[in-house]
Write a protein that holds these residues in place. Structure first.
Motif, PDB file in Angstrom:
ATOM      1  N   LEU A   1       0.818  -1.212   0.000  1.00 16.38           N
ATOM      2  CA  LEU A   1       0.000   0.000   0.000  1.00 16.38           C
ATOM      3  C   LEU A   1       0.847   1.255   0.000  1.00 16.38           C
ATOM      4  N   ASP A   2       2.022   1.200   0.586  1.00 17.32           N
ATOM      5  CA  ASP A   2       2.834   2.399   0.676  1.00 17.32           C
ATOM      6  C   ASP A   2       3.908   2.437  -0.404  1.00 17.32           C
ATOM      7  N   ASP A   3       3.786   1.568  -1.448  1.00 17.71           N
ATOM      8  CA  ASP A   3       4.773   1.561  -2.507  1.00 17.71           C
ATOM      9  C   ASP A   3       4.712   2.869  -3.276  1.00 17.71           C
ATOM     10  N   SER A   4       5.846   3.569  -3.362  1.00 17.32           N
ATOM     11  CA  SER A   4       5.857   4.891  -3.981  1.00 17.32           C
ATOM     12  C   SER A   4       5.542   4.809  -5.462  1.00 17.32           C
ATOM     13  N   GLY A   5       5.991   3.732  -6.138  1.00 12.25           N
ATOM     14  CA  GLY A   5       5.702   3.604  -7.559  1.00 12.25           C
ATOM     15  C   GLY A   5       4.222   3.435  -7.824  1.00 12.25           C
ATOM     16  N   ALA A   6       3.566   2.547  -7.038  1.00 14.06           N
ATOM     17  CA  ALA A   6       2.130   2.349  -7.210  1.00 14.06           C
ATOM     18  C   ALA A   6       1.360   3.619  -6.855  1.00 14.06           C
ATOM     19  N   SER A   7       1.798   4.313  -5.804  1.00 15.29           N
ATOM     20  CA  SER A   7       1.123   5.550  -5.415  1.00 15.29           C
ATOM     21  C   SER A   7       1.256   6.608  -6.509  1.00 15.29           C
ATOM     22  N   ALA A   8       2.430   6.704  -7.107  1.00 12.63           N
ATOM     23  CA  ALA A   8       2.630   7.674  -8.172  1.00 12.63           C
ATOM     24  C   ALA A   8       1.759   7.333  -9.375  1.00 12.63           C
ATOM     25  N   ALA A   9       1.631   6.037  -9.698  1.00 13.11           N
ATOM     26  CA  ALA A   9       0.801   5.630 -10.830  1.00 13.11           C
ATOM     27  C   ALA A   9      -0.658   5.971 -10.581  1.00 13.11           C
ATOM     28  N   ARG A  10      -1.124   5.735  -9.350  1.00 14.75           N
ATOM     29  CA  ARG A  10      -2.515   6.082  -9.033  1.00 14.75           C
ATOM     30  C   ARG A  10      -2.733   7.586  -9.104  1.00 14.75           C
ATOM     31  N   ALA A  11      -1.769   8.349  -8.591  1.00 19.97           N
ATOM     32  CA  ALA A  11      -1.905   9.807  -8.613  1.00 19.97           C
ATOM     33  C   ALA A  11      -1.939  10.319 -10.047  1.00 19.97           C
ATOM     34  N   ARG A  12      -1.083   9.761 -10.915  1.00 24.37           N
ATOM     35  CA  ARG A  12      -1.088  10.185 -12.319  1.00 24.37           C
ATOM     36  C   ARG A  12      -2.408   9.830 -12.993  1.00 24.37           C
ATOM     37  N   GLY A  13      -2.946   8.667 -12.663  1.00 20.60           N
ATOM     38  CA  GLY A  13      -4.228   8.275 -13.242  1.00 20.60           C
ATOM     39  C   GLY A  13      -5.348   9.216 -12.834  1.00 20.60           C
ATOM     40  N   GLU A  14      -5.396   9.563 -11.540  1.00 20.36           N
ATOM     41  CA  GLU A  14      -6.428  10.487 -11.073  1.00 20.36           C
ATOM     42  C   GLU A  14      -6.266  11.858 -11.729  1.00 20.36           C
ATOM     43  N   LEU A  15      -5.024  12.288 -11.871  1.00 24.35           N
ATOM     44  CA  LEU A  15      -4.777  13.594 -12.481  1.00 24.35           C
ATOM     45  C   LEU A  15      -5.175  13.592 -13.949  1.00 24.35           C
ATOM     46  N   ALA A  16      -4.869  12.510 -14.668  1.00 22.66           N
ATOM     47  CA  ALA A  16      -5.236  12.431 -16.085  1.00 22.66           C
ATOM     48  C   ALA A  16      -6.744  12.513 -16.257  1.00 22.66           C
ATOM     49  N   HIS A  17      -7.489  11.809 -15.428  1.00 25.16           N
ATOM     50  CA  HIS A  17      -8.951  11.857 -15.535  1.00 25.16           C
ATOM     51  C   HIS A  17      -9.487  13.243 -15.184  1.00 25.16           C
ATOM     52  N   LYS A  18      -8.892  13.876 -14.201  1.00 21.34           N
ATOM     53  CA  LYS A  18      -9.335  15.231 -13.840  1.00 21.34           C
ATOM     54  C   LYS A  18      -9.083  16.197 -14.997  1.00 21.34           C
ATOM     55  N   TRP A  19      -7.946  16.080 -15.664  1.00 19.61           N
ATOM     56  CA  TRP A  19      -7.637  16.966 -16.785  1.00 19.61           C
ATOM     57  C   TRP A  19      -8.506  16.665 -18.002  1.00 19.61           C
ATOM     58  N   LEU A  20      -8.754  15.381 -18.274  1.00 12.50           N
ATOM     59  CA  LEU A  20      -9.602  15.035 -19.422  1.00 12.50           C
ATOM     60  C   LEU A  20     -11.040  15.507 -19.206  1.00 12.50           C
ATOM     61  N   GLU A  21     -11.442  15.610 -17.954  1.00 10.84           N
ATOM     62  CA  GLU A  21     -12.789  16.108 -17.662  1.00 10.84           C
ATOM     63  C   GLU A  21     -12.966  17.548 -18.134  1.00 10.84           C
ATOM     64  N   LEU A  22     -11.866  18.302 -18.265  1.00 15.47           N
ATOM     65  CA  LEU A  22     -11.948  19.698 -18.692  1.00 15.47           C
ATOM     66  C   LEU A  22     -12.246  19.841 -20.182  1.00 15.47           C
ATOM     67  N   VAL A  23     -12.050  18.766 -20.937  1.00 11.70           N
ATOM     68  CA  VAL A  23     -12.216  18.841 -22.394  1.00 11.70           C
ATOM     69  C   VAL A  23     -13.630  18.411 -22.768  1.00 11.70           C
ATOM     70  N   ARG A  24     -14.451  19.362 -23.195  1.00  7.45           N
ATOM     71  CA  ARG A  24     -15.785  19.020 -23.692  1.00  7.45           C
ATOM     72  C   ARG A  24     -15.664  18.465 -25.097  1.00  7.45           C
ATOM     73  N   TRP A  25     -15.187  19.290 -26.014  1.00  5.61           N
ATOM     74  CA  TRP A  25     -14.851  18.853 -27.374  1.00  5.61           C
ATOM     75  C   TRP A  25     -13.503  19.465 -27.729  1.00  5.61           C
ATOM     76  N   ILE A  26     -12.694  18.713 -28.435  1.00  5.43           N
ATOM     77  CA  ILE A  26     -11.372  19.203 -28.783  1.00  5.43           C
ATOM     78  C   ILE A  26     -11.461  20.404 -29.711  1.00  5.43           C
ATOM     79  N   GLU A  27     -12.578  20.510 -30.466  1.00  9.52           N
ATOM     80  CA  GLU A  27     -12.765  21.662 -31.349  1.00  9.52           C
ATOM     81  C   GLU A  27     -12.892  22.968 -30.567  1.00  9.52           C
ATOM     82  N   ASP A  28     -13.280  22.881 -29.303  1.00 10.04           N
ATOM     83  CA  ASP A  28     -13.410  24.085 -28.477  1.00 10.04           C
ATOM     84  C   ASP A  28     -12.059  24.585 -27.966  1.00 10.04           C
ATOM     85  N   GLY A  29     -11.009  23.820 -28.249  1.00 12.48           N
ATOM     86  CA  GLY A  29      -9.679  24.211 -27.793  1.00 12.48           C
ATOM     87  C   GLY A  29      -9.287  23.496 -26.517  1.00 12.48           C
TER      88      GLY A  29
END
Length: 334
Positions: free
Chosen positions: A149-177
């Motif tokens: 549970l405290d593995d830094s590599g696994a924690s970093a992978a989970r954090a990157r995954g959560e961040l990617a989903h949060k950022w993709l949520e900002l994109v409605r349509w790519i045509e909007d920029g």
């Protein structure tokens, strides 16, 4: 009367907070009464055994109350006597005329427990399931199984995954920029990243990914119109939560399936009828997308999860599941 509410919910309701405080006080009072009875039934001697712990701070357990009262500030080391009072050899001083309890000659009959038959399907407090947990039913990556549970590599992978989903949520349509750098960093501030990763260093790579296939295509309004039949204007929902009741199978009865769609796109005609839909599920697995065998194997791993998303989307949109497509998009690690 209320179901048990978590801390973040109670913080929004003074009534629930007051109800919880009353309930908690009653629970503590009942527990103290039980402890009192346990400590005062002994006739000659009382031995109190608590589990060993290095913690010295008090805790709201029977063992914690005993340690805080009788041996405050002391760690409970294995085999160590924390507190004693009276005569350890008390049994030598009992009156000789005290009758000894006769040994029991009764052999208790074996206890047989018969579970009650279910008289009706369960309708409340249903067992829960999530689409993301379904792919572990059959296959689980060994790397994920053995990661602490405290593995830094696994924690970093989970954090990157959560961040990617949060950022993709900002994109409605790519045509909007694409989202701006400030928008990305503002969204990153809502993700518990700690000191694991620095979102500032990931912004350029994410913006480059948005400009390249296949990510730019699946986020495109024009591509959605080409992919989905019906010719209607596509509508998109991002990180939309759902909760539906399903049959768990194997005679287990109903269960509550809950989760969220990363991206749900539907073509709706002018009359409000859904003609087609697709669920887009983003994965940040570290996988070589040029390796067809590896992609196929990983896709098969996620198949139960995608089928659950299809089922949920059909229920939410009130359409036949055959009208819902599912797409698994490996966007790579940020």
């Amino acid at each position: 009367v209320s179901l048990y509410a978590p801390n973040e919910v109670r913080a929004l309701s003074p009534e629930l907070e007051a109800m919880h405080a009353d309930w908690r006080a009653k629970q503590l009072g009942d527990s103290i009464c039980i402890l009192y009875v346990a400590l005062t039934r002994a006739v000659h001697a009382l031995e109190m055994i608590v589990p060993p712990t290095e913690k010295t701070a008090p805790s709201l357990t029977f063992a914690g109350v005993l340690r805080a009262t009788l041996a405050p500030g002391r760690a409970a080391e294995p085999g160590k006597v924390l507190w004693q009072h009276g005569e350890p050899d008390w049994s030598r001083h009992t009156r000789p005329d005290e009758p000894a309890a006769p040994p029991s000659t009764l052999v208790p009959a074996p206890l047989r427990l018969t579970p009650p038959a279910a008289s009706a399907p369960r309708t409340r407090m249903l067992p829960r399931a999530t689409p993301s947990g379904l792919h572990h039913t059959h296959v689980q990556l060994l790397r994920e199984s053995l990661s602490p549970l405290d593995d830094s590599g696994a924690s970093a992978a989970r954090a990157r995954g959560e961040l990617a989903h949060k950022w993709l949520e900002l994109v409605r349509w790519i045509e909007d920029g694409p989202p701006t750098r400030d928008q990305l960093l503002e969204a990153a501030a809502t993700v518990a990243l700690g000191d694991i990763i620095d979102p500032v260093t990931l912004v350029p790579g994410f913006l480059r990914a948005l400009s390249r296939l296949p990510l730019s295509a699946v986020l495109s309004r024009a591509d959605a119109q080409r992919r989905l039949p019906g010719g209607a204007q596509p509508l998109v929902w991002r990180e939309r939560e759902f909760a539906i009741i399903i049959e768990a199978g194997d005679g287990a009865g109903p269960a509550l399936l809950s989760g969220r769609f990363d991206r749900l796109v539907a073509c709706v005609d002018i009359g409000g009828v859904v003609r087609a839909a697709e669920v887009l599920d983003f994965k940040t697995d570290e996988i070589d997308t040029a390796d067809a065998a590896a992609v196929a194997k990983r896709t098969e791993l996620y198949r139960p999860q995608l089928e659950a998303y299809r089922r949920a989307a059909a229920r939410v949109l009130r359409v036949d599941p055959a009208l819902v497509a599912t797409n698994l998009i490996f966007i790579g690690a940020l």
